[in-house]
Scaffold this motif. Structure first.
Motif, PDB file in Angstrom:
ATOM      1  N   PRO A 193       0.790  -1.245   0.000  1.00  0.00           N
ATOM      2  CA  PRO A 193       0.000   0.000   0.000  1.00  0.00           C
ATOM      3  C   PRO A 193       0.814   1.282   0.000  1.00  0.00           C
ATOM      4  O   PRO A 193       0.233   2.369  -0.009  1.00  0.00           O
ATOM      5  CB  PRO A 193      -0.820  -0.125   1.292  1.00  0.00           C
ATOM      6  CG  PRO A 193       0.049  -0.944   2.197  1.00  0.00           C
ATOM      7  CD  PRO A 193       0.746  -1.924   1.304  1.00  0.00           C
ATOM      8  N   VAL A 194       2.143   1.181   0.011  1.00  0.00           N
ATOM      9  CA  VAL A 194       2.991   2.381  -0.031  1.00  0.00           C
ATOM     10  C   VAL A 194       3.890   2.285  -1.258  1.00  0.00           C
ATOM     11  O   VAL A 194       4.056   1.206  -1.837  1.00  0.00           O
ATOM     12  CB  VAL A 194       3.841   2.517   1.253  1.00  0.00           C
ATOM     13  CG1 VAL A 194       2.944   2.561   2.480  1.00  0.00           C
ATOM     14  CG2 VAL A 194       4.865   1.392   1.375  1.00  0.00           C
ATOM     15  N   PRO A 195       4.482   3.399  -1.705  1.00  0.00           N
ATOM     16  CA  PRO A 195       5.329   3.374  -2.900  1.00  0.00           C
ATOM     17  C   PRO A 195       6.502   2.402  -2.771  1.00  0.00           C
ATOM     18  O   PRO A 195       7.149   2.311  -1.725  1.00  0.00           O
ATOM     19  CB  PRO A 195       5.831   4.822  -3.003  1.00  0.00           C
ATOM     20  CG  PRO A 195       4.770   5.626  -2.323  1.00  0.00           C
ATOM     21  CD  PRO A 195       4.289   4.779  -1.200  1.00  0.00           C
ATOM     22  N   VAL A 196       6.765   1.689  -3.861  1.00  0.00           N
ATOM     23  CA  VAL A 196       7.858   0.722  -3.914  1.00  0.00           C
ATOM     24  C   VAL A 196       8.977   1.267  -4.792  1.00  0.00           C
ATOM     25  O   VAL A 196       8.742   1.740  -5.907  1.00  0.00           O
ATOM     26  CB  VAL A 196       7.371  -0.632  -4.482  1.00  0.00           C
ATOM     27  CG1 VAL A 196       8.545  -1.583  -4.706  1.00  0.00           C
ATOM     28  CG2 VAL A 196       6.344  -1.265  -3.547  1.00  0.00           C
ATOM     29  N   LEU A 197      10.192   1.220  -4.283  1.00  0.00           N
ATOM     30  CA  LEU A 197      11.381   1.552  -5.058  1.00  0.00           C
ATOM     31  C   LEU A 197      12.249   0.307  -5.111  1.00  0.00           C
ATOM     32  O   LEU A 197      12.373  -0.403  -4.105  1.00  0.00           O
ATOM     33  CB  LEU A 197      12.163   2.707  -4.427  1.00  0.00           C
ATOM     34  CG  LEU A 197      11.451   4.064  -4.370  1.00  0.00           C
ATOM     35  CD1 LEU A 197      10.643   4.206  -3.084  1.00  0.00           C
ATOM     36  CD2 LEU A 197      12.459   5.199  -4.450  1.00  0.00           C
ATOM     37  N   ILE A 198      12.841   0.042  -6.255  1.00  0.00           N
ATOM     38  CA  ILE A 198      13.640  -1.177  -6.340  1.00  0.00           C
ATOM     39  C   ILE A 198      15.064  -0.919  -5.871  1.00  0.00           C
ATOM     40  O   ILE A 198      15.614   0.159  -6.030  1.00  0.00           O
ATOM     41  CB  ILE A 198      13.661  -1.786  -7.758  1.00  0.00           C
ATOM     42  CG1 ILE A 198      14.411  -0.871  -8.742  1.00  0.00           C
ATOM     43  CG2 ILE A 198      12.269  -2.129  -8.218  1.00  0.00           C
ATOM     44  CD1 ILE A 198      14.860  -1.578 -10.006  1.00  0.00           C
ATOM     45  N   ALA A 199      15.645  -1.972  -5.311  1.00  0.00           N
ATOM     46  CA  ALA A 199      17.060  -1.944  -4.964  1.00  0.00           C
ATOM     47  C   ALA A 199      17.867  -2.222  -6.224  1.00  0.00           C
ATOM     48  O   ALA A 199      17.449  -2.998  -7.085  1.00  0.00           O
ATOM     49  CB  ALA A 199      17.352  -3.021  -3.910  1.00  0.00           C
ATOM     50  N   GLY A 200      19.016  -1.564  -6.344  1.00  0.00           N
ATOM     51  CA  GLY A 200      19.872  -1.818  -7.500  1.00  0.00           C
ATOM     52  C   GLY A 200      20.373  -3.248  -7.530  1.00  0.00           C
ATOM     53  O   GLY A 200      20.604  -3.813  -8.584  1.00  0.00           O
ATOM     54  N   GLY A 201      20.533  -3.829  -6.334  1.00  0.00           N
ATOM     55  CA  GLY A 201      20.936  -5.222  -6.246  1.00  0.00           C
ATOM     56  C   GLY A 201      22.403  -5.426  -6.568  1.00  0.00           C
ATOM     57  O   GLY A 201      23.174  -4.476  -6.681  1.00  0.00           O
ATOM     58  N   PRO A 202      22.821  -6.675  -6.784  1.00  0.00           N
ATOM     59  CA  PRO A 202      24.202  -6.965  -7.170  1.00  0.00           C
ATOM     60  C   PRO A 202      24.527  -6.299  -8.504  1.00  0.00           C
ATOM     61  O   PRO A 202      23.646  -5.978  -9.290  1.00  0.00           O
ATOM     62  CB  PRO A 202      24.219  -8.494  -7.301  1.00  0.00           C
ATOM     63  CG  PRO A 202      23.050  -8.959  -6.502  1.00  0.00           C
ATOM     64  CD  PRO A 202      22.023  -7.888  -6.615  1.00  0.00           C
ATOM     65  N   LYS A 203      25.803  -6.106  -8.749  1.00  0.00           N
ATOM     66  CA  LYS A 203      26.258  -5.477  -9.995  1.00  0.00           C
ATOM     67  C   LYS A 203      25.784  -6.273 -11.194  1.00  0.00           C
ATOM     68  O   LYS A 203      25.996  -7.476 -11.295  1.00  0.00           O
ATOM     69  CB  LYS A 203      27.796  -5.401 -10.002  1.00  0.00           C
ATOM     70  CG  LYS A 203      28.372  -4.721 -11.240  1.00  0.00           C
ATOM     71  CD  LYS A 203      28.121  -3.228 -11.211  1.00  0.00           C
ATOM     72  CE  LYS A 203      28.881  -2.517 -12.327  1.00  0.00           C
ATOM     73  NZ  LYS A 203      28.402  -2.866 -13.679  1.00  0.00           N
ATOM     74  N   CYS A 204      25.083  -5.605 -12.132  1.00  0.00           N
ATOM     75  CA  CYS A 204      24.658  -6.242 -13.376  1.00  0.00           C
ATOM     76  C   CYS A 204      25.870  -6.464 -14.274  1.00  0.00           C
ATOM     77  O   CYS A 204      26.884  -5.769 -14.172  1.00  0.00           O
ATOM     78  CB  CYS A 204      23.627  -5.367 -14.093  1.00  0.00           C
ATOM     79  SG  CYS A 204      22.044  -5.197 -13.240  1.00  0.00           S
ATOM     80  N   GLU A 205      25.762  -7.419 -15.174  1.00  0.00           N
ATOM     81  CA  GLU A 205      26.884  -7.728 -16.060  1.00  0.00           C
ATOM     82  C   GLU A 205      27.180  -6.579 -17.011  1.00  0.00           C
ATOM     83  O   GLU A 205      28.340  -6.295 -17.311  1.00  0.00           O
ATOM     84  CB  GLU A 205      26.607  -9.012 -16.839  1.00  0.00           C
ATOM     85  CG  GLU A 205      26.639 -10.270 -15.973  1.00  0.00           C
ATOM     86  CD  GLU A 205      26.587 -11.533 -16.801  1.00  0.00           C
ATOM     87  OE1 GLU A 205      26.765 -11.455 -18.037  1.00  0.00           O
ATOM     88  OE2 GLU A 205      26.364 -12.608 -16.212  1.00  0.00           O
ATOM     89  N   THR A 206      26.147  -5.920 -17.512  1.00  0.00           N
ATOM     90  CA  THR A 206      26.345  -4.812 -18.439  1.00  0.00           C
ATOM     91  C   THR A 206      25.425  -3.653 -18.061  1.00  0.00           C
ATOM     92  O   THR A 206      24.433  -3.832 -17.340  1.00  0.00           O
ATOM     93  CB  THR A 206      26.023  -5.234 -19.893  1.00  0.00           C
ATOM     94  OG1 THR A 206      24.601  -5.484 -20.002  1.00  0.00           O
ATOM     95  CG2 THR A 206      26.803  -6.482 -20.287  1.00  0.00           C
ATOM     96  N   ASP A 207      25.745  -2.465 -18.584  1.00  0.00           N
ATOM     97  CA  ASP A 207      24.876  -1.305 -18.362  1.00  0.00           C
ATOM     98  C   ASP A 207      23.516  -1.518 -19.019  1.00  0.00           C
ATOM     99  O   ASP A 207      22.496  -1.033 -18.514  1.00  0.00           O
ATOM    100  CB  ASP A 207      25.536  -0.047 -18.922  1.00  0.00           C
ATOM    101  CG  ASP A 207      26.700   0.430 -18.061  1.00  0.00           C
ATOM    102  OD1 ASP A 207      26.786   0.000 -16.893  1.00  0.00           O
ATOM    103  OD2 ASP A 207      27.514   1.232 -18.565  1.00  0.00           O
ATOM    104  N   LEU A 208      23.481  -2.242 -20.120  1.00  0.00           N
ATOM    105  CA  LEU A 208      22.203  -2.532 -20.773  1.00  0.00           C
ATOM    106  C   LEU A 208      21.315  -3.363 -19.850  1.00  0.00           C
ATOM    107  O   LEU A 208      20.098  -3.141 -19.776  1.00  0.00           O
ATOM    108  CB  LEU A 208      22.434  -3.267 -22.098  1.00  0.00           C
ATOM    109  CG  LEU A 208      21.180  -3.660 -22.878  1.00  0.00           C
ATOM    110  CD1 LEU A 208      20.335  -2.432 -23.206  1.00  0.00           C
ATOM    111  CD2 LEU A 208      21.553  -4.410 -24.162  1.00  0.00           C
TER     112      LEU A 208
END
Length: 268
Positions: A193-208
């Motif tokens: 019921p409140v706004p959700v923001l995502i965590a960046g999480g572990p480093k992605c393999e690429t910027d894409l």
């Protein structure tokens, strides 16, 4: 308009209604990691882009390494007390309080809750108690949902992530930071019921890959991101920040954002 509304307006872009938060609180548990060895330099470089809506940081970094040119939003983490060198990273306690954060000039506070971990009870009680103090001072509380190593395999389970998001809100969080799930993320948002923001999480393999994650989250109903290493560990952090900003605030698709990223990289 009360203090809660005013402070929330400092965290979210007035036009898009979304927020691009850069997290630089990792050092409290991981030390001087790549991208944050000179945390003051990293903050200054990204702050100069004018694209960061708010920062998630600790009181030590805020006091000694945070010198913004403008007046971005500030979310101060007030839970911690465990490091990667210790026996259990999820054993967090309160390392500050709402009054201290407000005295320093913060707009909101952040507290972790580790769902399904051995310290689920303790961290949820901390969250609930801070929520009570936040109500007294009309201060937004960001509930940072973690899972711990014991549930690492459940980060892509939308039912488990939806559980964590809802539980954080039920215990008093005004905003929830949680993991993006590639499937059924819209159900995670719908159940909170409140706004959700995502965590960046572990480093992605690429910027894409980073752009695809951000786009999927916004399309699924997230109100923004709280991203750290996928920004400041990128070979071109300012260019990537511009591309992410395009998705969050200007309705760019993945291909358009990637083109912007490529253009910014070429111009550097």
């Amino acid at each position: 308009m009360d203090g809660m509304q005013i402070r929330l307006r400092r965290l979210f872009d007035s036009a898009s209604g979304n927020s691009l938060v850069v997290a630089v609180d990792h050092g409290m548990a991981l030390g001087p990691m790549t991208g944050l060895v000179n945390v003051q330099e990293t903050i200054s470089k990204l702050e100069n882009t004018g694209m960061v809506d708010a920062w998630l940081l600790t009181k030590g970094v805020y006091r000694y390494a945070f010198h913004p040119r403008g007046c971005p939003g500030v979310i101060m983490r007030i839970s911690g007390g465990a490091t990667i060198a210790g026996p259990e990273l999820t054993r967090e306690g309160l390392t500050g309080n709402v009054e201290e954060a407000l005295a320093l000039g913060a707009d909101a506070v952040a507290v972790s809750a580790f769902i399904g971990s051995p310290y689920e009870h303790d961290t949820l009680i901390n969250l609930a108690q801070v929520a009570g103090r936040c109500r007294r001072w009309n201060t937004p509380l960001l509930g940072v949902v973690g899972v711990g190593k014991i549930n690492e395999d459940k980060k892509q389970d939308p039912r488990f992530i939806a559980l964590g998001a809802r539980v954080a809100a039920e215990h008093g969080a005004d905003l929830v930071k949680t993991y993006f799930t590639e499937k059924d993320f819209d159900r995670v948002v719908a159940g909170c019921p409140v706004p959700v923001l995502i965590a960046g999480g572990p480093k992605c393999e690429t910027d894409l890959d980073t752009l695809k994650m951000v786009y999927g989250a916004i399309q699924g109903g997230a109100r923004g991101i709280v991203m750290g290493r996928n920004i400041w560990q990128s070979p071109h952090p300012e260019a990537l920040l511009a591309a992410v900003d395009g998705i969050i605030h200007h309705d760019l698709g993945v291909n358009e954002a990637h083109e912007l990223l490529t253009e910014r990289q070429a111009g550097m």
